[in-house]
Scaffold this motif. Sequence first.
Motif, PDB file in Angstrom:
ATOM      1  N   ARG A  71       0.827  -1.215   0.000  1.00 17.75           N
ATOM      2  CA  ARG A  71       0.000   0.000   0.000  1.00 17.75           C
ATOM      3  C   ARG A  71       0.860   1.263   0.000  1.00 17.75           C
ATOM      4  NH1 ARG A  71      -4.068  -0.964   4.883  1.00 17.75           N
ATOM      5  NH2 ARG A  71      -4.602   1.197   4.381  1.00 17.75           N
ATOM      6  N   LEU A  72       1.972   1.234   0.753  1.00 22.21           N
ATOM      7  CA  LEU A  72       2.867   2.395   0.762  1.00 22.21           C
ATOM      8  C   LEU A  72       3.519   2.578  -0.609  1.00 22.21           C
ATOM      9  CD1 LEU A  72       4.243   4.681   2.297  1.00 22.21           C
ATOM     10  CD2 LEU A  72       6.020   3.063   2.985  1.00 22.21           C
ATOM     11  N   ASP A  73       3.846   1.461  -1.265  1.00 25.25           N
ATOM     12  CA  ASP A  73       4.440   1.547  -2.607  1.00 25.25           C
ATOM     13  C   ASP A  73       3.488   2.222  -3.589  1.00 25.25           C
ATOM     14  OD1 ASP A  73       6.185   1.258  -4.669  1.00 25.25           O
ATOM     15  OD2 ASP A  73       5.820  -0.870  -4.990  1.00 25.25           O
ATOM     16  N   LEU A  74       2.193   1.959  -3.448  1.00 23.77           N
ATOM     17  CA  LEU A  74       1.208   2.592  -4.333  1.00 23.77           C
ATOM     18  C   LEU A  74       1.000   4.069  -3.989  1.00 23.77           C
ATOM     19  CD1 LEU A  74      -1.489  -0.238  -4.505  1.00 23.77           C
ATOM     20  CD2 LEU A  74       0.120   0.425  -6.287  1.00 23.77           C
ATOM     21  N   LEU A  75       0.977   4.370  -2.690  1.00 27.24           N
ATOM     22  CA  LEU A  75       0.683   5.748  -2.276  1.00 27.24           C
ATOM     23  C   LEU A  75       1.883   6.677  -2.423  1.00 27.24           C
ATOM     24  CD1 LEU A  75      -1.448   5.075   0.942  1.00 27.24           C
ATOM     25  CD2 LEU A  75      -2.257   5.848  -1.277  1.00 27.24           C
ATOM     26  N   ALA A  76       3.102   6.121  -2.366  1.00 28.58           N
ATOM     27  CA  ALA A  76       4.290   6.978  -2.422  1.00 28.58           C
ATOM     28  C   ALA A  76       4.378   7.737  -3.731  1.00 28.58           C
ATOM     29  CB  ALA A  76       5.553   6.140  -2.207  1.00 28.58           C
ATOM     30  N   GLU A  77       3.927   7.104  -4.831  1.00 25.66           N
ATOM     31  CA  GLU A  77       3.978   7.757  -6.136  1.00 25.66           C
ATOM     32  C   GLU A  77       2.922   8.845  -6.292  1.00 25.66           C
ATOM     33  OE1 GLU A  77       6.333   7.188  -8.208  1.00 25.66           O
ATOM     34  OE2 GLU A  77       7.225   5.532  -7.084  1.00 25.66           O
ATOM     35  N   GLN A  78       1.916   8.870  -5.413  1.00 27.21           N
ATOM     36  CA  GLN A  78       0.828   9.834  -5.523  1.00 27.21           C
ATOM     37  C   GLN A  78       0.973  11.016  -4.575  1.00 27.21           C
ATOM     38  OE1 GLN A  78      -2.935   7.807  -5.135  1.00 27.21           O
ATOM     39  NE2 GLN A  78      -2.255   6.036  -6.301  1.00 27.21           N
ATOM     40  N   LEU A  79       2.088  11.087  -3.841  1.00 26.60           N
ATOM     41  CA  LEU A  79       2.287  12.213  -2.926  1.00 26.60           C
ATOM     42  C   LEU A  79       2.431  13.518  -3.705  1.00 26.60           C
ATOM     43  CD1 LEU A  79       4.708  10.480  -0.401  1.00 26.60           C
ATOM     44  CD2 LEU A  79       2.373  11.224   0.052  1.00 26.60           C
ATOM     45  N   PRO A  80       2.007  14.642  -3.126  1.00 24.84           N
ATOM     46  CA  PRO A  80       1.912  15.886  -3.910  1.00 24.84           C
ATOM     47  C   PRO A  80       3.249  16.502  -4.305  1.00 24.84           C
ATOM     48  CG  PRO A  80       1.284  16.254  -1.619  1.00 24.84           C
ATOM     49  CD  PRO A  80       1.425  14.774  -1.784  1.00 24.84           C
ATOM     50  N   THR A  81       4.301  16.353  -3.473  1.00 23.83           N
ATOM     51  CA  THR A  81       5.579  17.008  -3.781  1.00 23.83           C
ATOM     52  C   THR A  81       6.659  15.960  -4.007  1.00 23.83           C
ATOM     53  OG1 THR A  81       6.193  17.152  -1.433  1.00 23.83           O
ATOM     54  CG2 THR A  81       4.935  18.990  -2.372  1.00 23.83           C
ATOM     55  N   PHE A  82       7.724  16.409  -4.686  1.00 28.32           N
ATOM     56  CA  PHE A  82       8.845  15.508  -4.984  1.00 28.32           C
ATOM     57  C   PHE A  82       9.558  15.089  -3.700  1.00 28.32           C
ATOM     58  CE2 PHE A  82      13.366  14.909  -6.015  1.00 28.32           C
ATOM     59  CZ  PHE A  82      13.261  13.851  -6.911  1.00 28.32           C
ATOM     60  N   GLU A  83       9.688  16.012  -2.748  1.00 27.81           N
ATOM     61  CA  GLU A  83      10.358  15.671  -1.485  1.00 27.81           C
ATOM     62  C   GLU A  83       9.585  14.595  -0.734  1.00 27.81           C
ATOM     63  OE1 GLU A  83       9.737  18.649  -2.561  1.00 27.81           O
ATOM     64  OE2 GLU A  83      11.726  19.506  -2.938  1.00 27.81           O
ATOM     65  N   GLU A  84       8.267  14.710  -0.714  1.00 28.05           N
ATOM     66  CA  GLU A  84       7.458  13.695  -0.026  1.00 28.05           C
ATOM     67  C   GLU A  84       7.542  12.351  -0.735  1.00 28.05           C
ATOM     68  OE1 GLU A  84       4.001  16.592   1.908  1.00 28.05           O
ATOM     69  OE2 GLU A  84       3.537  15.323   0.212  1.00 28.05           O
ATOM     70  N   VAL A  85       7.638  12.367  -2.060  1.00 26.37           N
ATOM     71  CA  VAL A  85       7.801  11.105  -2.792  1.00 26.37           C
ATOM     72  C   VAL A  85       9.117  10.446  -2.416  1.00 26.37           C
ATOM     73  CG1 VAL A  85       8.098  10.098  -5.080  1.00 26.37           C
ATOM     74  CG2 VAL A  85       6.331  11.810  -4.708  1.00 26.37           C
ATOM     75  N   GLN A  86      10.194  11.244  -2.351  1.00 21.79           N
ATOM     76  CA  GLN A  86      11.500  10.701  -1.971  1.00 21.79           C
ATOM     77  C   GLN A  86      11.458  10.150  -0.544  1.00 21.79           C
ATOM     78  OE1 GLN A  86      14.268  10.375  -3.862  1.00 21.79           O
ATOM     79  NE2 GLN A  86      13.125  11.123  -5.620  1.00 21.79           N
ATOM     80  N   SER A  87      10.806  10.893   0.363  1.00 23.40           N
ATOM     81  CA  SER A  87      10.694  10.435   1.753  1.00 23.40           C
ATOM     82  C   SER A  87       9.891   9.139   1.849  1.00 23.40           C
ATOM     83  CB  SER A  87      10.039  11.523   2.607  1.00 23.40           C
ATOM     84  OG  SER A  87       9.846  11.084   3.934  1.00 23.40           O
ATOM     85  N   GLY A  88       8.797   9.056   1.074  1.00 28.95           N
ATOM     86  CA  GLY A  88       8.000   7.826   1.081  1.00 28.95           C
ATOM     87  C   GLY A  88       8.781   6.630   0.566  1.00 28.95           C
ATOM     88  N   GLN A  89       9.568   6.830  -0.487  1.00 30.40           N
ATOM     89  CA  GLN A  89      10.373   5.727  -1.012  1.00 30.40           C
ATOM     90  C   GLN A  89      11.458   5.315  -0.022  1.00 30.40           C
ATOM     91  OE1 GLN A  89      11.764   7.127  -4.806  1.00 30.40           O
ATOM     92  NE2 GLN A  89       9.794   6.771  -5.831  1.00 30.40           N
ATOM     93  N   ALA A  90      12.042   6.296   0.672  1.00 31.08           N
ATOM     94  CA  ALA A  90      13.041   5.959   1.697  1.00 31.08           C
ATOM     95  C   ALA A  90      12.402   5.165   2.838  1.00 31.08           C
ATOM     96  CB  ALA A  90      13.685   7.232   2.227  1.00 31.08           C
ATOM     97  N   THR A  91      11.193   5.589   3.245  1.00 33.23           N
ATOM     98  CA  THR A  91      10.476   4.847   4.293  1.00 33.23           C
ATOM     99  C   THR A  91      10.174   3.423   3.846  1.00 33.23           C
ATOM    100  OG1 THR A  91       9.461   6.908   5.063  1.00 33.23           O
ATOM    101  CG2 THR A  91       8.430   4.845   5.760  1.00 33.23           C
ATOM    102  N   LEU A  92       9.784   3.264   2.589  1.00 30.55           N
ATOM    103  CA  LEU A  92       9.514   1.928   2.056  1.00 30.55           C
ATOM    104  C   LEU A  92      10.767   1.064   2.088  1.00 30.55           C
ATOM    105  CD1 LEU A  92       7.557  -0.032   0.674  1.00 30.55           C
ATOM    106  CD2 LEU A  92       8.205   0.994  -1.509  1.00 30.55           C
ATOM    107  N   GLY A  93      11.925   1.646   1.750  1.00 30.60           N
ATOM    108  CA  GLY A  93      13.179   0.885   1.804  1.00 30.60           C
ATOM    109  C   GLY A  93      13.513   0.440   3.216  1.00 30.60           C
ATOM    110  N   SER A  94      13.336   1.329   4.202  1.00 31.21           N
ATOM    111  CA  SER A  94      13.605   0.956   5.601  1.00 31.21           C
ATOM    112  C   SER A  94      12.627  -0.104   6.089  1.00 31.21           C
ATOM    113  CB  SER A  94      13.525   2.198   6.485  1.00 31.21           C
ATOM    114  OG  SER A  94      12.206   2.729   6.499  1.00 31.21           O
ATOM    115  N   TRP A  95      11.372  -0.024   5.624  1.00 34.51           N
ATOM    116  CA  TRP A  95      10.390  -1.050   6.001  1.00 34.51           C
ATOM    117  C   TRP A  95      10.791  -2.422   5.461  1.00 34.51           C
ATOM    118  CZ3 TRP A  95       4.690   1.109   5.463  1.00 34.51           C
ATOM    119  CH2 TRP A  95       4.505   2.096   6.440  1.00 34.51           C
ATOM    120  N   LYS A  96      11.268  -2.466   4.240  1.00 30.99           N
ATOM    121  CA  LYS A  96      11.681  -3.753   3.665  1.00 30.99           C
ATOM    122  C   LYS A  96      12.847  -4.355   4.448  1.00 30.99           C
ATOM    123  CE  LYS A  96      10.111  -2.822  -1.057  1.00 30.99           C
ATOM    124  NZ  LYS A  96      10.502  -2.642  -2.480  1.00 30.99           N
TER     125      LYS A  96
END
Length: 276
Positions: A65-90
């Motif tokens: 679910r985070l992988d799907l939502l990370a691409e829909q975040l409004p700003t580029f910084e939030e997208v990068q932060s979401g992808q970093a969070t996804l990496g730490s979760w894995k």
Amino acid sequence: MDEVTQAVENLKSEWSQAVAQLEVCIAAIEFCGKMGKGTEEAMSLPRLNGSAQDALQLLNALQCRLDLLAEQLPTFEEVQSGQATLGSWKEQYQRLRATLRSANLQAKVNIGKAAQEERELLLGGGEESTIRRRNLQTKAGMTSAAESITESLRRSRQLMVQEVERSANTLSTFDESTSVLRKAEGEYQGRRSLLMRTRGMLSTMQLQDVLDRIILTIGFLVFSLAVLYVVSRRIGLLTLQRKLADAIRSGSVSAGDILAKVQEGPAPTNAPYDEL
């Protein structure tokens, strides 16, 4: 706060709760067999592992679910932060799986030691051993029934979680479809205004075409009448010249008379053409 950002924050909260639940299960599995009740604790081990597997499945679903939502975040910084969070979760997910595997190995060792101690106690004889055997048989039956009920509840919970995830995916698909339809409606409204303007221009061009045709027709008629008038006048003059030439050749009128009449001016309107 944006809806997608709020959804990501909710996922982080669910992740923390699921990780805490899984760590509790891992600790219980690792401690299994250390209380000296090898048979009872061995029977509770599948239930603990079932709870741990449910927590792992939930963590895996949260990652998707985070992988799907990370691409829909409004700003580029939030997208990068979401992808970093996804990496730490894995990475954390892999560590928890390894810890669970180690806890099961430790639990098997502990249960083996506890079972060996119980076996030695049961084989020792005496009233204490008899009471111990009866208690173990009674507890084994009760534990088996409880484990069966727990397993059934665990399957039901797993099915409910799957249905909830399927419903969430369906709602997400509906939201995306609604967004696409809204964009299509906006484009249609823009195209509609353009079509209305184009239709007005076409109507104006058609009216102008009709006016041009009328003007061209009237001009052609005027030109044709002018040509006919000029042609008729030219034919009248040619006829007059032919008559004069015939009169001169016949000798009825001399060239000097014609010149004299031309110098005198035009003849009266009531003078007959025969005098020429």
